[in-house]
Design an enzyme around this catalytic site. Structure first.
Site, PDB file in Angstrom:
ATOM      1  N   HIS A   1       0.852  -1.190   0.000  1.00 28.50           N
ATOM      2  CA  HIS A   1       0.000   0.000   0.000  1.00 28.50           C
ATOM      3  C   HIS A   1       0.885   1.236   0.000  1.00 28.50           C
ATOM      4  CE1 HIS A   1      -3.291   2.701   0.994  1.00 28.50           C
ATOM      5  NE2 HIS A   1      -2.624   3.129   2.044  1.00 28.50           N
TER       6      HIS A   1
ATOM      7  N   CYS B   1      -4.377   3.607  -4.272  1.00 31.06           N
ATOM      8  CA  CYS B   1      -3.541   4.296  -3.282  1.00 31.06           C
ATOM      9  C   CYS B   1      -2.489   5.194  -3.927  1.00 31.06           C
ATOM     10  CB  CYS B   1      -2.899   3.311  -2.319  1.00 31.06           C
ATOM     11  SG  CYS B   1      -1.966   1.974  -3.084  1.00 31.06           S
TER      12      CYS B   1
ATOM     13  N   ASP C   1      -2.941   8.875   4.649  1.00 29.72           N
ATOM     14  CA  ASP C   1      -3.251   7.492   4.270  1.00 29.72           C
ATOM     15  C   ASP C   1      -4.684   7.405   3.764  1.00 29.72           C
ATOM     16  OD1 ASP C   1      -3.268   4.764   3.938  1.00 29.72           O
ATOM     17  OD2 ASP C   1      -2.980   4.289   6.051  1.00 29.72           O
TER      18      ASP C   1
END
Length: 125
Positions: free
Chosen positions: A8, A75, A25
């Site tokens: 990620h 992401c 995030d």
């Protein structure tokens, strides 16, 4: 600094004036955050002579209210959008970015166009 954390991507921003780290995030989990101290330590080892203080002691603040991705594929796009906002130095309400989820396809196309344009300009020189 874009960070690859257990499959990620997230963003870690160094705020030198404030002596702190900000963590951006798009898919919050404790597992993602757990790798950050190790990354800061590596950065400190590599760049300690260029930094004004021991960055290992700085708090890592998780930025809240960020748009969140709905899949495991976006992401990188979110990291680039976070970087765009951070680099603009504009004060922003993250709620204004709630449309990002619906616009990731458009963002991917813009990123591809920017890369191709840049590559084309470099190749022509």
């Amino acid at each position: 600094m874009p960070c690859h954390l257990t499959n990620h991507w997230a963003l870690l921003v160094c705020r030198l004036k404030d002596c702190k780290w900000e963590f951006y995030d798009s898919m919050k989990t404790k597992r993602h955050r757990s790798g950050l101290p190790g990354l800061v330590k590596l950065l400190h080892e590599e760049a300690s002579r260029a930094l004004p203080s021991d960055i290992n002691d700085w708090p890592i603040v998780e930025v809240t209210g960020l748009p969140q991705q709905a899949n495991g594929d976006d992401c990188g796009v979110f990291v680039l959008k976070f970087m765009e906002v951070v680099l603009s130095n504009e004060v922003i309400s993250w709620s204004e970015c709630c449309s990002w989820l619906a616009e990731t396809g458009k963002f991917r196309a813009e990123i591809a166009a920017d890369l191709l344009t840049t590559f084309s300009e470099i190749s022509s020189h």
